[in-house]
Design an enzyme around this catalytic site. Structure first.
Site: not given
Ligand code: BGC
Length: 750
Positions: A307
């Site tokens: 993430d």
């Molecule tokens: C979130 C994810 C997301 C990613 C990309 C992160 O901050 O936790 O769920 O897919 O950002 O946008």
């Protein structure tokens, strides 16, 4: 479909997966040839994902939605010099399909015409409830609303539209579905979950992955799905996003793992890692979770993506690595394939250094790059990485809106009705509350912008609740007053004056949308000014409460004042129309709560709690005393259950438990009923929960009609995770509970 027995056929599936097609063999050969020719720098780059913002010179904004501009120097540096494999995200707000096409064409031109191996870029995006970063796309209710529909077929179809519209913009990879099970109502991403129950979440996981990935990943209607966030992200002890979960392994396996097992069984192509710590260990550095469990036991073959900036955070937030280089080493050794860096090359540069110094074997990179290239092949990107210029016409079509409308209707849960609903066609309606004239309240987070709170970012074609009511009920019959606003302000007197001329008051309370850390709250209560508005409006006139919210905000203090209450979550673009139709009785509500609606701030137990959790301060005050129970949801008709039949002979562990029950529509109109099958283990070594949902099914019945509903549940689904953290089934008695019907069955020793 069974939950726990699904653990068994995984090995079988892995065997089937080994019978690859000739096309796959050919691509494996090509991948091997590319890999053999790739430099260390190219491999580390392939494992790096940057965000679009880091490669752009100007972001989009509501004044100029397509004003985003790529920065040619940064883009060339990232793709040609640093060999990055993937890009993600939008830059500030949703682009038009045309702008996506231009952007992706420029990106793929560079990747496939100006790099040595011509490897296309894998573009990924969060299409969380529809293709929410494509301006013309069709949005849907958030997952929690989809779970309330109890309609797995509908959920699959909604995800298929999400795939079609995401791919039509040229984007082949979705960061969804979120398969975090919602057992912590404070959590800011609650509405992104399929609720608190592992069985429903597992069934919805299957539906969502099927819908997104379709039959062939290279189809212009499919995207690669990402099951996220592995594992136990949704259970922060503090309730705050990205903070630690503390939970025993048997509980973790029972309640949080199965949706991911179902997604892997559907051949989900990617897994995104939980940003936080589970039992003290940040998951991004946890080899047991990312390799032993995910690859070893679950046989996951796809790409593991981190993430946002989470490798760096192993050093600067979790502090398990004294420097970023060590953080990179820990994450790669734990089992990640791709790092959502997402702003710089810390991952790439450190990974190269680690291999040169002999601290990470190059084979580790080879395995990850092979998985990434496989995904690019499967998506057809090596054949054609470009968006299809004609595909824009696939976005926002009428069939998609019809489905979103259906989903909105089925997602609404009628929690209370003292007989005021349906309303008469002649009534003058006062709409009030912060949710009645707000698109952001209807849509929630991940809507045109990350937080969904920029009202100006929403297309002008969308209708608020007020606009939907005006259009359907006649402007002259709809009054409105804000009553209370998100900044805490109120105008009760004006609302009360308006109420005098109304026959019914519809008060649309709304949580200001938010996700991740900006969505953190420390008090689950609905904001005080909104509760006060309801209290002031409680004058005896019919008062209907509508709840637009991310999580079950506490309304106990005012629920008693309301004649009817509707849980609407964030129902999306057709939410306003669906609410109107429900109030007027134009359809019969069938939504059922996929979570327990709490009554008290510090009593947040799920329905499948333990017997000991029911201990209250005295014999008249139950320890588990929610405002509305999991599975609750009223209809404009009534249903009666009868003749529950279960096997009378003891069952063997290899048997199926065959159940039948009669359901009769005893009310005045056609209705859809969801039949929930709960089973309770009477005695077990690990203290058994009160009950667990093991199956559900929907039936539509005209008035007066009876149908016999049957279930065949593998007896293995009665097993649970024992003290050694694997599934056990202890012989003994179980109770089957369907509505008010109960019957005992027995399972014997083999
Ligand atoms: C979130 C994810 C997301 C990613 C990309 C992160 O901050 O936790 O769920 O897919 O950002 O946008």
């Amino acid at each position: 479909m069974p939950v726990l027995s699904r653990l068994i056929p995984l090995a079988l599936l892995a065997l089937c997966a080994s019978h690859r097609s000739a096309a796959q063999d050919a691509s494996e050969k090509t991948i091997s040839a590319i890999l053999a020719a790739m430099s260390l720098e190219e491999k580390a780059g392939q494992m790096t994902q940057l965000t679009l913002g880091a490669l752009s010179s100007r972001e989009a904004n509501s004044e100029n939605p397509d004003g985003h501009q790529l920065d040619p120097v940064k883009l060339r540096h990232a793709i040609v010099n640093k060999h990055i494999g993937s890009i993600l995200n939008v830059h500030n707000m949703a682009f038009s399909a045309e702008h996506w096409h231009r952007t992706l064409t420029t990106i793929q031109d560079l990747a496939t015409k100006e790099t040595g191996h011509k490897i296309p870029i894998l573009y990924g995006i969060d299409s969380v409830h529809g293709a929410n970063y494509v301006r013309e796309a069709t949005l849907f209710p958030h997952n929690l609303g989809l779970a309330a529909t109890c309609n797995t077929q509908l959920v699959e179809q909604c995800h298929a539209i999400t795939a079609r519209e995401t791919r039509a913009a040229g984007i082949p990879w979705n960061f969804g579905p979120s398969l975090d099970v919602g057992r912590q109502p404070l959590w800011s991403r609650y509405v992104e979950t399929f609720g608190e129950d592992v069985h429903i979440a597992s069934m919805m996981a299957t539906a969502a992955v099927r819908g997104l990935q379709g039959n062939s990943l290279s189809s212009p209607h499919s995207v690669a799905a990402t099951a996220k966030h592995f594992l136990a992200y949704s259970f922060p002890a503090s309730g705050q996003d990205r903070t630690q979960s503390l939970l025993p392994e048997h509980y973790l396996r029972e309640h949080f793992l199965p949706p991911f097992l179902h997604a892997v069984e559907q051949n989900v192509q990617a897994i995104m890692v939980n940003s936080s710590e589970v039992n003290g260990l940040p998951v991004h550095a946890n080899h047991n979770v990312l390799t032993k469990l995910l690859r070893g036991q679950m046989k996951f073959k796809g790409v593991v993506v981190t993430d946002w900036e989470d490798v760096k955070k192993l050093h600067n937030l979790h502090r398990v690595a004294p420097n970023i280089k060590e953080a990179v080493r820990l994450s790669v050794q734990a089992g990640i394939d791709m790092c959502m860096a997402p702003n710089d090359f810390h991952f790439t540069n450190n990974l190269i250094a680690l291999v040169r110094e002999g601290l990470v074997p190059e084979e580790v990179l080879n395995a990850s790059v092979r998985r990434i290239l496989r995904l690019k092949f499967a998506l057809g990107l090596f054949d054609n990485p470009y968006p299809d210029p004609d595909a824009a016409g696939e976005i926002g079509k009428e069939d998609a809106h019809a489905l979103s409308r259906q989903a909105a209707r089925e997602s609404l849960v009628l929690l209370k009705n003292n007989g005021v609903l349906p309303l008469s066609k002649e009534s003058t309606i006062l709409l009030t509350g912060p949710g009645c004239h707000s698109l952001t309240a209807l849509h929630g987070s991940w809507s045109y912008t990350w937080q969904g709170t920029d009202e100006a970012a929403y297309p002008e074609t969308l209708d608020t609740v007020l606009e939907s009511f005006n259009a359907r009920h006649g402007r002259e019959n709809v009054l409105w007053a804000r009553g209370a606003q998100w900044d805490g302000s109120t105008d009760f007197d004006y609302a009360l004056r308006k109420a005098r001329n109304a026959d019914v008051i519809v008060c649309v309370l709304a949580e200001r949308p938010g996700t991740e850390t900006p969505g953190n709250i420390r008090d689950l209560s609905m904001p005080e000014n909104q509760l006060r508005l309801v209290r002031r409006l409680a004058t005896g006139k019919p008062l209907v409460l509508v709840l637009l919210e991310n999580r079950p905000r506490l309304i106990t203090k005012v629920a008693g004042h309301c004649h009817a209450i509707i849980y609407a979550g964030h129902p999306g673009p057709h939410g306003g129309g669906a609410l109107y139709e429900l109030l007027m009785g134009q359809f019969n509500p069938s939504g059922r709560l996929p979570f327990t609606y709490p009554r008290d701030p510090n009593s947040l137990l799920p329905y499948d709690h333990k017997h000991s959790d029911t201990i209250g301060p005295d014999k008249d005050t139950p320890g588990f005393n929610p405002l509305y129970e999991f599975g609750h949801g009223l209809s404009y008709t009534t249903f009666k259950y009868d003749k529950l039949k279960v096997p009378t002979e003891p069952l063997n562990q290899t048997d199926n438990l065959n159940i039948s029950v009669d359901v009769t529509n005893t009310g005045p109109r056609k209705g859809t009923e969801t039949v929930h099958v709960f089973i309770r283990d009477l005695y077990a070594t690990v203290a058994p929960p009160i009950k667990r949902l093991r199956a559900f099914s929907q039936v539509e019945l005209p008035p007066g009609e009876t149908k016999t509903i049957t279930f065949s549940i593998p007896v293995t689904d009665l097993s649970y995770f024992g003290t050694k953290n694997h599934l056990i089934l202890e012989p003994g008695e179980f109770e089957v509970m369907i509505s008010d019907q109960k019957a005992r069955i027995a399972v014997q020793q083999e």
